[in-house]
Write an enzyme that holds these catalytic residues in place. Structure first.
Site, PDB file in Angstrom:
ATOM      1  N   LYS A   1     -13.097  46.359 -41.577  1.00 59.49           N
ATOM      2  CA  LYS A   1     -11.904  46.995 -40.976  1.00 59.49           C
ATOM      3  C   LYS A   1     -10.609  46.390 -41.509  1.00 59.49           C
ATOM      4  O   LYS A   1      -9.692  47.120 -41.866  1.00 59.49           O
ATOM      5  CB  LYS A   1     -11.889  46.819 -39.440  1.00 59.49           C
ATOM      6  CG  LYS A   1     -12.974  47.526 -38.693  1.00 59.49           C
ATOM      7  CD  LYS A   1     -12.740  47.448 -37.198  1.00 59.49           C
ATOM      8  CE  LYS A   1     -12.724  46.037 -36.629  1.00 59.49           C
ATOM      9  NZ  LYS A   1     -14.014  45.323 -36.734  1.00 59.49           N
TER      10      LYS A   1
ATOM     11  N   ARG B   1     -10.594  48.128 -28.080  1.00 64.90           N
ATOM     12  CA  ARG B   1     -11.953  47.593 -28.179  1.00 64.90           C
ATOM     13  C   ARG B   1     -12.816  48.066 -27.010  1.00 64.90           C
ATOM     14  O   ARG B   1     -13.988  47.745 -26.931  1.00 64.90           O
ATOM     15  CB  ARG B   1     -11.862  46.104 -28.048  1.00 64.90           C
ATOM     16  CG  ARG B   1     -12.061  45.058 -29.070  1.00 64.90           C
ATOM     17  CD  ARG B   1     -12.687  45.178 -30.326  1.00 64.90           C
ATOM     18  NE  ARG B   1     -13.126  43.904 -30.817  1.00 64.90           N
ATOM     19  CZ  ARG B   1     -12.495  43.202 -31.767  1.00 64.90           C
ATOM     20  NH1 ARG B   1     -11.416  43.636 -32.327  1.00 64.90           N
ATOM     21  NH2 ARG B   1     -13.004  42.063 -32.167  1.00 64.90           N
TER      22      ARG B   1
ATOM     23  N   ARG C   1     -19.168  34.614 -44.621  1.00 64.77           N
ATOM     24  CA  ARG C   1     -17.771  35.015 -44.812  1.00 64.77           C
ATOM     25  C   ARG C   1     -16.812  33.829 -44.872  1.00 64.77           C
ATOM     26  O   ARG C   1     -16.845  32.944 -44.021  1.00 64.77           O
ATOM     27  CB  ARG C   1     -17.362  35.950 -43.662  1.00 64.77           C
ATOM     28  CG  ARG C   1     -15.918  36.407 -43.757  1.00 64.77           C
ATOM     29  CD  ARG C   1     -15.686  37.653 -42.967  1.00 64.77           C
ATOM     30  NE  ARG C   1     -15.587  37.400 -41.533  1.00 64.77           N
ATOM     31  CZ  ARG C   1     -15.213  38.335 -40.657  1.00 64.77           C
ATOM     32  NH1 ARG C   1     -14.933  39.545 -41.058  1.00 64.77           N
ATOM     33  NH2 ARG C   1     -15.160  38.048 -39.375  1.00 64.77           N
TER      34      ARG C   1
ATOM     35  N   ARG D   1     -14.275  31.254 -40.236  1.00 60.52           N
ATOM     36  CA  ARG D   1     -13.826  31.445 -38.850  1.00 60.52           C
ATOM     37  C   ARG D   1     -14.819  30.799 -37.892  1.00 60.52           C
ATOM     38  O   ARG D   1     -16.025  30.945 -38.068  1.00 60.52           O
ATOM     39  CB  ARG D   1     -13.720  32.941 -38.553  1.00 60.52           C
ATOM     40  CG  ARG D   1     -12.454  33.551 -39.092  1.00 60.52           C
ATOM     41  CD  ARG D   1     -12.420  35.043 -38.935  1.00 60.52           C
ATOM     42  NE  ARG D   1     -12.903  35.550 -37.659  1.00 60.52           N
ATOM     43  CZ  ARG D   1     -12.802  36.823 -37.300  1.00 60.52           C
ATOM     44  NH1 ARG D   1     -12.242  37.700 -38.105  1.00 60.52           N
ATOM     45  NH2 ARG D   1     -13.253  37.225 -36.133  1.00 60.52           N
TER      46      ARG D   1
ATOM     47  N   ARG E   1     -20.915  38.651 -30.713  1.00 63.26           N
ATOM     48  CA  ARG E   1     -19.842  39.615 -31.030  1.00 63.26           C
ATOM     49  C   ARG E   1     -20.426  40.997 -31.307  1.00 63.26           C
ATOM     50  O   ARG E   1     -19.845  42.018 -30.928  1.00 63.26           O
ATOM     51  CB  ARG E   1     -19.023  39.117 -32.228  1.00 63.26           C
ATOM     52  CG  ARG E   1     -18.101  37.953 -31.846  1.00 63.26           C
ATOM     53  CD  ARG E   1     -17.579  37.214 -33.062  1.00 63.26           C
ATOM     54  NE  ARG E   1     -16.824  38.051 -33.958  1.00 63.26           N
ATOM     55  CZ  ARG E   1     -16.777  37.880 -35.286  1.00 63.26           C
ATOM     56  NH1 ARG E   1     -17.474  36.921 -35.857  1.00 63.26           N
ATOM     57  NH2 ARG E   1     -16.048  38.669 -36.003  1.00 63.26           N
TER      58      ARG E   1
HETATM   59  P1  AMP Z   1     -11.534  40.251 -34.785  1.00 60.39           P
HETATM   60  O1  AMP Z   1     -10.730  39.471 -35.773  1.00 60.39           O
HETATM   61  O2  AMP Z   1     -11.048  41.666 -34.629  1.00 60.39           O
HETATM   62  O3  AMP Z   1     -13.021  40.160 -35.054  1.00 60.39           O
HETATM   63  O4  AMP Z   1     -11.296  39.563 -33.347  1.00 60.39           O
HETATM   64  C1  AMP Z   1     -11.642  38.220 -33.113  1.00 60.39           C
HETATM   65  C2  AMP Z   1     -11.686  37.967 -31.613  1.00 60.39           C
HETATM   66  O5  AMP Z   1     -10.378  38.219 -31.051  1.00 60.39           O
HETATM   67  C3  AMP Z   1     -12.630  38.857 -30.821  1.00 60.39           C
HETATM   68  O6  AMP Z   1     -13.972  38.394 -30.840  1.00 60.39           O
HETATM   69  C4  AMP Z   1     -12.005  38.779 -29.429  1.00 60.39           C
HETATM   70  O7  AMP Z   1     -12.291  37.538 -28.797  1.00 60.39           O
HETATM   71  C5  AMP Z   1     -10.504  38.807 -29.751  1.00 60.39           C
HETATM   72  N1  AMP Z   1      -9.988  40.188 -29.811  1.00 60.39           N
HETATM   73  C6  AMP Z   1      -9.492  40.841 -30.909  1.00 60.39           C
HETATM   74  N2  AMP Z   1      -9.096  42.083 -30.587  1.00 60.39           N
HETATM   75  C7  AMP Z   1      -9.355  42.240 -29.260  1.00 60.39           C
HETATM   76  C8  AMP Z   1      -9.195  43.317 -28.346  1.00 60.39           C
HETATM   77  N3  AMP Z   1      -8.686  44.505 -28.714  1.00 60.39           N
HETATM   78  N4  AMP Z   1      -9.562  43.111 -27.056  1.00 60.39           N
HETATM   79  C9  AMP Z   1     -10.048  41.931 -26.651  1.00 60.39           C
HETATM   80  N5  AMP Z   1     -10.273  40.883 -27.462  1.00 60.39           N
HETATM   81  C10 AMP Z   1      -9.926  41.026 -28.762  1.00 60.39           C
END
Ligand code: AMP
Length: 220
Positions: free
Chosen positions: A13, A88, A127, A160, A171
């Site tokens: 994404k 989300r 990653r 990460r 996740r």
């Molecule tokens: P990502 O980089 O999109 O994989 O997000 C990393 C982490 O940030 C996720 O596992 C959540 O803990 C938090 N996070 C990111 N976007 C959201 C969202 N829209 N709602 C809630 N938590 C989020």
């Protein structure tokens, strides 16, 4: 023009949203990047969200919705934005619909990037990400080809904390139970465009742009 990019963790994404944003001259808003920045800065938001992120669960909706609505109101979003990682879940999707409606705006398209689960796990477990520009690299075990710097901007590569095997599984479970229902939500609204996310980055970007053109969303 508001585009949402949907897909599981590891679907690509972030990379695709950055490419499409550049091509369509839209702001790119990545909720995960905004949270990570806050954690790095150690500010109040960062302190509130750090534990949720490390566990691989969603940050509470109130915090997330507030952060995104503020970001979407910034001047660089007045012609639209690509939202990556938000919404989300259904509550966030409905909050976004309502907030945009108040400004006589709406979500125009939702790009769903499809990648099989085995491929997601393979990508996430090796990653490495650039701390400065967020470009991802794939290399199980060690930094890519012994390098520890990003080849695009020279930034430091790191893994990460939420890409650990156990957290990755968590996740993905959270994605399938809370986020995947959005596919149907947007399909029913006639806004969903699905693209196969397997293959090289440029090939996937070309597929997405072609899907947007076919639906006359962009005319170039
Ligand atoms: P990502 O980089 O999109 O994989 O997000 C990393 C982490 O940030 C996720 O596992 C959540 O803990 C938090 N996070 C990111 N976007 C959201 C969202 N829209 N709602 C809630 N938590 C989020």
């Amino acid at each position: 023009m508001y585009i949402i990019i949907l897909g599981a963790p590891g679907a690509g994404k972030g990379t695709q949203a950055a490419n499409i944003a550049r091509e369509l001259k839209l702001a790119h808003i990545a909720s995960g990047d905004l949270f990570r920045q806050a954690v790095e800065q150690g500010d109040e938001l960062g302190t509130r969200v750090k534990d949720y992120m490390n566990k691989g669960v969603l940050v509470p909706d109130e915090i997330t919705i507030h952060m995104i609505m503020e970001r979407v109101s910034a001047p660089d979003c007045r012609y639209g934005a690509i939202l990556d990682g938000f919404p989300r879940n259904l509550k966030q999707a409905k909050a976004l619909d309502e907030a945009l409606k108040k400004q006589n705006k709406a979500v125009d398209r939702v790009l769903y990037i499809e990648v099989p689960e085995e491929e997601l796990i393979r990508r996430l477990s090796g990653r490495w990400v650039c701390r400065s520009c967020q470009t991802p690299y794939h290399s199980p075990g060690s930094p890519p080809e012994g390098r520890d710097k990003c080849e695009l901007c020279g930034g430091q590569l790191y893994q990460r904390p939420d890409d650990k095997a156990e957290t990755v599984k968590k996740r993905l479970r959270v994605y399938f139970s809370e986020t995947a229902p959005l596919i149907e939500y947007y399909r029913r609204q006639g806004k969903l465009l699905a693209a196969n996310g397997e293959g090289g980055v440029d090939i996937v970007t070309a597929r997405i742009l072609s899907a947007l053109r076919k639906r006359e969303f962009i005319t170039k």
